[in-house]
Design an enzyme around this catalytic site. Structure first.
Site, PDB file in Angstrom:
ATOM      1  N   HIS A 139      24.578 -19.206  29.949  1.00  0.00           N
ATOM      2  CA  HIS A 139      23.539 -20.073  30.479  1.00  0.00           C
ATOM      3  C   HIS A 139      23.802 -20.402  31.945  1.00  0.00           C
ATOM      4  O   HIS A 139      22.878 -20.475  32.761  1.00  0.00           O
ATOM      5  CB  HIS A 139      23.457 -21.370  29.671  1.00  0.00           C
ATOM      6  CG  HIS A 139      23.214 -21.144  28.217  1.00  0.00           C
ATOM      7  ND1 HIS A 139      23.705 -21.978  27.238  1.00  0.00           N
ATOM      8  CD2 HIS A 139      22.549 -20.167  27.551  1.00  0.00           C
ATOM      9  CE1 HIS A 139      23.347 -21.534  26.055  1.00  0.00           C
ATOM     10  NE2 HIS A 139      22.659 -20.428  26.210  1.00  0.00           N
ATOM     11  N   ASP A 173      17.255 -25.117  31.660  1.00  0.00           N
ATOM     12  CA  ASP A 173      17.256 -23.914  30.837  1.00  0.00           C
ATOM     13  C   ASP A 173      16.683 -24.258  29.466  1.00  0.00           C
ATOM     14  O   ASP A 173      16.207 -25.372  29.221  1.00  0.00           O
ATOM     15  CB  ASP A 173      18.644 -23.269  30.773  1.00  0.00           C
ATOM     16  CG  ASP A 173      19.683 -24.096  30.035  1.00  0.00           C
ATOM     17  OD1 ASP A 173      19.310 -24.984  29.244  1.00  0.00           O
ATOM     18  OD2 ASP A 173      20.890 -23.848  30.240  1.00  0.00           O
TER      19      ASP A 173
END
Length: 456
Positions: free
Chosen positions: A19, A117
């Site tokens: 991520h 995200d």
């Protein structure tokens, strides 16, 4: 960050290198190409990790990019330690919102945009509080995005047919998902159901001002077209979708390591690079079979090896190892280092992957098919051998092998299946034989964010 007249964007990264890496690259791109000051807030799962160690495994950040590690959050009272990784990350991100709010409130340069995200949706509420534009950054494929946003529209009948009867899941305008490639959201988890969490995530994405996705039009033209225009996707089609990929780590030309020094001595396109990402692990038995498969193949290789974790393919997601006489880690066959001397290199835990894949001696990449690794392999023209472990990696493997023709399959299609050494040997030898004969030709570096035509 000092007061500046430039626009100021806040990016939020959830735990996990998979991520963090694309979020860092997005921040660098916004700073370098758009004159935006960027603050990246990172939620970390390991309290011992430092900013220097975190960034040392990724890439240098540009001067207008400031990276801030948020205080460690305690989720012990929120979720069980046996909960799925999805549930644990979601809990961490919820618990981090107060710290993020406090940090934003004292900034000297008010931020104008918030980018989170996929797991950072809980922070979108802060965009309204601080009058910011809000975006969701999907660090995977458009196909994965299409599946995610379609979840709330699935009927109980469709879920039952896929989850219980194991029929393919049909997604409007996209490739159907075979059950053996399905996401964990459709699998049974002891004492928990993560489907509602994903469904809520999909709904809240439709409240954003835009969705960024780390892909590009030439790679997934049909899926992107469906996301933008097909009414079957409901409210999300009203939200602009921006393909901004491939965002990948740049090669650090000045970086020297034992790995690249070893690669310098090998013939061109002769080495198989083996890595299962920052969090992937194999079982003890599978690790032994892979070791013997690599040896029996008689192919040169670099293997980023980690201690095995039985019944947990994400064992390294959130370690040093003991060794025996010749330096072989105790989870590999005794004397393995000696037996592969001159042919293979074992690298414990981590390697400079961007630089490895860019090296001319690399001929193939045995990979877990995480999207960051996949993109890095693509832009370097390295054929892949797929061994997906978790998350959407099986979908990525299918797209690579069956749709794009950029990979051959090796890893098990069903969880718990052991891939034996002879099968591993045969696939490795076959892949390298095709490579040497010039039969496997990948596309050149695709249009990306450094191109004048880039979308972002």
């Amino acid at each position: 960050m000092q007061t500046s007249s430039n626009p100021h964007a806040i990016l939020l990264a959830s735990p996990g290198m998979g991520h963090l890496i694309p979020v860092l690259e997005l921040g660098n791109h916004l700073a370098a190409h758009h004159g935006i000051d960027v603050t990246i807030f990172v939620v970390v799962a390991d309290p011992s990790i430092s900013k220097s160690r975190l960034l040392g495994q990724t890439t240098a950040t540009l001067k207008p990019v400031n990276v801030v590690l948020l205080p460690q959050v305690d989720i012990s009272s929120l979720v069980s330690p046996t909960a799925s990784v999805v549930a644990q990350i979601a809990a961490m991100m919820r618990a981090a919102v107060p710290s993020l709010r406090a940090a934003i409130s004292v900034m000297s340069t008010p931020p104008t945009a918030l980018v989170v995200d996929l797991f950072g949706k809980e922070a979108l509420v802060l965009a309204s509080e601080f009058n910011m534009l809000k975006y969701v950054f999907v660090t995977s494929t458009a196909w994965f995005l299409a599946v995610t946003v379609h979840l709330p529209s699935l009927s109980e009948k469709e879920r039952h047919e896929h989850r219980v009867l194991k029929k393919p899941l049909k997604i409007p305008g996209c490739r159907a998902i075979q059950f053996e490639d399905t996401l964990e959201v459709f699998l049974d988890h002891p004492n928990q159901d993560i489907f509602p969490e994903f469904a809520r995530l999909a709904f809240e994405m439709s409240l954003a001002d835009g969705i960024l996705v780390n892909t590009w039009r030439e790679l997934e033209p049909s899926t992107l077209n469906e996301l933008l225009h097909n009414k079957a996707f409901g409210r999300v089609t009203k939200v602009p979708v921006y393909p901004i990929g491939p965002l990948v780590r740049p090669v650090r030309q000045s970086l020297e390591s034992d790995v690249t020094a070893w690669l310098d001595k090998q013939p061109k396109e002769s080495v198989i690079y083996v890595s299962f990402g920052s969090g992937g692990t194999l079982s003890a038995k599978q690790t032994i079979e892979l070791a013997w498969g690599l040896k029996l193949s008689q192919q040169r290789f670099v293997w980023v090896a980690r201690p095995p974790a039985d019944n947990n393919s994400r064992g390294a997601f959130f370690n040093s190892t003991s060794s025996i006489q010749d330096g072989t880690p105790d989870y590999l066959p005794e004397g393995f280092f000696t037996s592969i001397r001159g042919m293979g290199l074992i690298v414990p835990m981590w390697a400079p992957q961007t630089e490895v894949l860019a090296h001319e001696s690399i001929g193939a990449f045995l990979s877990h098919c995480g999207w960051n690794s996949t993109l890095e392999s693509m832009v370097n023209g390295v054929p892949m051998i797929t061994w997906p472990l978790y998350a959407e990696q099986k979908m990525n493997a299918t797209m690579l092998a069956e749709e794009l023709g950029m990979a051959v399959r090796l890893g098990p299609r069903e969880a718990g299946t052991l891939v034996e050494r002879e099968a591993i040997k045969d696939v490795l030898m076959g892949a390298m034989d095709v490579r040497h004969k010039g039969g496997q030709k990948l596309m050149g570096p695709p249009r990306g964010p450094n191109s004048e035509q880039a979308d972002v």
